[in-house]
Design a protein around this motif. Structure first.
Motif, PDB file in Angstrom:
ATOM      1  N   CYS A   1     143.870  55.402   8.294  1.00 34.90           N
ATOM      2  CA  CYS A   1     143.566  55.745   6.897  1.00 34.90           C
ATOM      3  C   CYS A   1     144.190  57.072   6.463  1.00 34.90           C
ATOM      4  CB  CYS A   1     142.059  55.809   6.686  1.00 34.90           C
ATOM      5  SG  CYS A   1     141.267  54.201   6.800  1.00 34.90           S
TER       6      CYS A   1
ATOM      7  N   LYS B   1     147.762  55.443   5.525  1.00 32.60           N
ATOM      8  CA  LYS B   1     147.833  54.204   4.773  1.00 32.60           C
ATOM      9  C   LYS B   1     146.584  54.071   3.900  1.00 32.60           C
ATOM     10  CE  LYS B   1     147.925  49.272   5.891  1.00 32.60           C
ATOM     11  NZ  LYS B   1     148.466  48.683   4.681  1.00 32.60           N
ATOM     12  N   PRO B   2     146.776  53.782   2.616  1.00 31.94           N
ATOM     13  CA  PRO B   2     145.601  53.684   1.743  1.00 31.94           C
ATOM     14  C   PRO B   2     144.832  52.397   1.969  1.00 31.94           C
ATOM     15  CG  PRO B   2     147.598  53.182   0.504  1.00 31.94           C
ATOM     16  CD  PRO B   2     148.038  53.580   1.884  1.00 31.94           C
ATOM     17  N   PHE B   3     143.520  52.475   1.943  1.00 31.27           N
ATOM     18  CA  PHE B   3     142.655  51.295   2.031  1.00 31.27           C
ATOM     19  C   PHE B   3     141.682  51.312   0.869  1.00 31.27           C
ATOM     20  CE2 PHE B   3     144.186  51.482   6.361  1.00 31.27           C
ATOM     21  CZ  PHE B   3     144.325  50.137   6.695  1.00 31.27           C
ATOM     22  N   LYS B   4     141.545  50.139   0.242  1.00 32.36           N
ATOM     23  CA  LYS B   4     140.638  50.020  -0.886  1.00 32.36           C
ATOM     24  C   LYS B   4     139.222  50.396  -0.485  1.00 32.36           C
ATOM     25  CE  LYS B   4     142.118  45.755  -1.816  1.00 32.36           C
ATOM     26  NZ  LYS B   4     142.160  44.426  -2.452  1.00 32.36           N
TER      27      LYS B   4
ATOM     28  N   CYS C   1     140.147  58.094   3.356  1.00 30.91           N
ATOM     29  CA  CYS C   1     141.612  58.216   3.375  1.00 30.91           C
ATOM     30  C   CYS C   1     142.051  59.614   2.957  1.00 30.91           C
ATOM     31  CB  CYS C   1     142.241  57.190   2.431  1.00 30.91           C
ATOM     32  SG  CYS C   1     142.110  55.482   3.013  1.00 30.91           S
TER      33      CYS C   1
ATOM     34  N   MET D   1     147.260  60.953  -1.310  1.00 32.64           N
ATOM     35  CA  MET D   1     146.537  59.819  -0.729  1.00 32.64           C
ATOM     36  C   MET D   1     145.490  59.301  -1.704  1.00 32.64           C
ATOM     37  SD  MET D   1     145.960  57.583   1.505  1.00 32.64           S
ATOM     38  CE  MET D   1     146.782  57.889   3.068  1.00 32.64           C
ATOM     39  N   PHE D   2     144.848  60.202  -2.430  1.00 35.34           N
ATOM     40  CA  PHE D   2     143.877  59.774  -3.452  1.00 35.34           C
ATOM     41  C   PHE D   2     144.545  58.808  -4.433  1.00 35.34           C
ATOM     42  CE2 PHE D   2     142.109  60.235  -7.719  1.00 35.34           C
ATOM     43  CZ  PHE D   2     140.792  59.868  -7.494  1.00 35.34           C
TER      44      PHE D   2
ATOM     45  N   ARG E   1     147.267  57.091  -3.975  1.00 38.24           N
ATOM     46  CA  ARG E   1     147.713  55.867  -3.299  1.00 38.24           C
ATOM     47  C   ARG E   1     146.551  54.876  -3.192  1.00 38.24           C
ATOM     48  NH1 ARG E   1     150.404  57.289   2.218  1.00 38.24           N
ATOM     49  NH2 ARG E   1     150.893  55.053   2.210  1.00 38.24           N
ATOM     50  N   VAL E   2     145.362  55.376  -2.891  1.00 39.57           N
ATOM     51  CA  VAL E   2     144.195  54.487  -2.838  1.00 39.57           C
ATOM     52  C   VAL E   2     143.902  53.943  -4.233  1.00 39.57           C
ATOM     53  CG1 VAL E   2     141.736  54.287  -2.254  1.00 39.57           C
ATOM     54  CG2 VAL E   2     143.216  55.720  -0.854  1.00 39.57           C
TER      55      VAL E   2
ATOM     56  N   GLU F   1     146.183  51.171  -4.928  1.00 35.01           N
ATOM     57  CA  GLU F   1     145.788  50.006  -4.128  1.00 35.01           C
ATOM     58  C   GLU F   1     144.610  49.270  -4.781  1.00 35.01           C
ATOM     59  OE1 GLU F   1     147.675  49.822  -1.371  1.00 35.01           O
ATOM     60  OE2 GLU F   1     146.794  47.995  -0.560  1.00 35.01           O
ATOM     61  N   GLU F   2     143.699  50.060  -5.292  1.00 33.19           N
ATOM     62  CA  GLU F   2     142.479  49.477  -5.877  1.00 33.19           C
ATOM     63  C   GLU F   2     142.704  48.926  -7.282  1.00 33.19           C
ATOM     64  OE1 GLU F   2     139.095  52.307  -3.691  1.00 33.19           O
ATOM     65  OE2 GLU F   2     139.671  52.708  -5.752  1.00 33.19           O
TER      66      GLU F   2
END
Lengths: 389, 389
Positions: free
Chosen positions: A287, A290-293, A299, B307-308, B310-311, B314-315
């Protein structure tokens, strides 16, 4: 096969063979070989340079002499105690952590456990296992506990192990497990709420641990700190809803600020030139890169923390920094994500990992991190994942 | 050359030529061509579907008719005002931002400025330029100011531009520059200390801007927010000394928490389905992906912030998120690093960039970011650097 083991083998439980297996000709490994003696003399010479270790050198010389005398006078009929056999086990036969220990202190590379005990009697390793307050992977549970036990197993006599976590009872249990694994280390525990980082408190914990163990920073071959502290954050909240400064503050205080503070105080106690080797392990995550929902806090926090340690590595070439991502390990953190995540994909990903048994155990990831440290095949600051080759 | 321009050219200031340059045969670009008329009719048909825009459609029809009448009745002897010439300038002849505008609203793709004014009369773009409090690159200076001006230049009539920065006088100056660049946008300024993130205040700034401009979130084709807020942090302090939780808290409040909060409030006002396109630009840095000595706060903060976003990308697949690294730009931030860094290598790196003139100007990087947005060649969430192809 070592001739010393023959009498014991002939009475072996498996009853494999009662015939002679060796002609008693001296093998290369016999301790009176020229190479062995010169190696011992070299080590003694090294130790003699250290004023404070005179008595150790003397005891080592005496032990060596008596061993030689017994060997010469009693020959193959000499009697051996269980301790003699235990001390004669090759150091590299055991856990990968032992090989790692040999890497970090090559000039003390002992061939048997017995040599190790003698040679390193006054040398110690220290380990600070910082751990987390709000979540499961603390030094009182999960990866933190397993790392504490397995690292300690590899530590020399009189090593000092400092454990930080929120749960006092959990810490006490971990201490017992550590001492069971290696009775020769000293374990200090500090129940601590790391979400309130307190630099003075951190400094005093480390200093007190050393003082109460009767040693100072210069006594150690290795100073090691493992930052395993961390929480997953509110996974029910998407990034588009993350607008509470107080919540951000709390998350980062536990997951970054207190880590940086503790690390700084550790380096104040063990500055450049103190221990022979300084190693810092940051338990990071996929995390971080790599971004995770639904995992916005996790993250973001892991990315910042990994970058912190990368800058630290850049600034301090004499420190070995490892950013280790343990992979998806079956801990309470995973259960928390499954029960609370706001994203169906993330939920089914973790549910499937558990269902198919592909989720990792703490044992698996602990073995891997010790292999990584042992092999030394990482650049300082590098992100190394469980699944990396 | 367009025949309409001939009378003017013959009196041109440069006195280049007084002879006829055209045979007055209709060119492809003549506004009464079949293609032109059918394009206009198509656009009218689109507009007619929108109940609230009846008066606009009517005025456009009238304007079109009167234009045709004048053309037919007066022929090549008709008189033109300066406004007619201005309105006749092709839209794609100007700044790359105009091309970008055409990309984000292709169904409104006007050929001339005049068409653009008419077609988009009731359409607006909104832009929130959040900016920083403690450092130089705010909406009142540096990259922030330049972005405010150049983005606004590309905006349609009645666009609403909201500027946040600490300096009230700086903001007032930026507002004047924005209005000079495009008199048809409405500019709201809010002197704000972003190091104290206040979600309610952020929400009220955006809502007030819309209310005072007499419009609501549904009126816009594009809602755009640029997060340029940021400070470089204490570059005199190495990571091994970063043990003050208060200092960490302040740095992250300005550089991450307030950004996340403002972003969240922006998305509350412009939820999915409001504006046709929602674009979020995070001004990031090479420091978000590469560690630099003495820049622990900056690297750590930028890594977490990138990263914020990027998430977030993704979302939210319906949001276009760009993490843009402007390269080393000659702002006060660079001067601050040069004068305060604790690392000689970092200092000489920036000094050399300035000395050799390889440091970038705000103009250069502003042009690049508009090209990136215009080309659309980025994955949402991607890190795009000034130096990237």
């Amino acid at each position: 096969m070592d001739p010393w083991l023959s009498p014991r083998n002939s009475e072996g439980k498996d009853g494999a063979t009662l015939t002679f297996e060796d002609n008693f000709e001296p093998s290369d490994r016999l301790p009176d070989s020229v190479a062995y003696l010169s190696a011992l003399e070299k080590r003694l010479a090294q130790l003699k340079e250290r004023q404070s270790k005179k008595d150790l050198v003397q005891s080592l010389e005496e032990k060596h002499k008596s061993c030689m005398l017994r060997l010469v006078s009693e020959g193959s009929n000499m009697t051996f105690t269980q301790e003699d056999f235990d001390l004669d086990v090759p150091v590299n036969s055991g856990h990968p952590a032992q090989a790692w220990l040999r890497r970090v202190a090559p000039e003390r590379q002992a061939v048997t456990v017995g040599e190790l005990v003698e040679l390193l009697k006054a040398d110690q390793l220290t380990q600070i296992l910082s751990d987390e307050a709000n979540n499961s992977d603390s030094a009182s549970k999960g990866i933190g506990r397993e790392l504490a036990i397995e690292f300690s197993r590899a530590f020399a006599v009189n090593s000092v192990v400092v454990l930080l976590a929120r749960s006092e009872s959990g810490l006490a249990e971990t201490r017992n497990l550590v001492i069971n694994a290696n009775a020769n280390v000293k374990v200090k525990i500090y129940p601590t709420d790391l979400s309130k980082s307190d630099p003075e408190l951190f400094l005093s914990m480390i200093q007190t641990s050393l003082r109460e163990s009767g040693c100072s920073a210069g006594d150690f071959d290795l100073s090691l700190i493992v930052h395993n502290a961390g929480s997953v954050g509110d996974v029910s909240e998407g990034t588009s809803d993350m607008c509470d400064p107080e919540k951000w503050q709390q998350y980062f205080s536990l997951n970054l600020f207190s880590v940086a503070c503790l690390n700084s105080q550790f380096l104040k106690v063990f500055p450049e030139g103190s221990a022979k080797q300084r190693t810092i392990v940051n338990v990071t995550s996929l995390c971080a890169i790599k971004p995770f929902k639904s995992m916005g806090y996790y993250c973001t926090g892991k990315a910042s923390r990994e970058m912190f340690f990368r800058v630290l590595a850049e600034e301090n070439p004499t420190i070995d920094v490892l950013n280790y991502a343990p992979g998806p390990v079956d801990t309470d953190m995973v259960s928390e994500v499954i029960s609370s995540t706001g994203d169906a994909d993330i939920k089914s990903m973790f549910v499937n990992l558990k269902k198919t048994g592909t989720i990792l155990t703490v044992d698996q990831t602990t073995r891997k991190i010790m292999e990584v440290l042992e092999s030394g095949k990482f650049e300082s600051g590098q992100h190394v994942d469980y699944y990396d080759e």
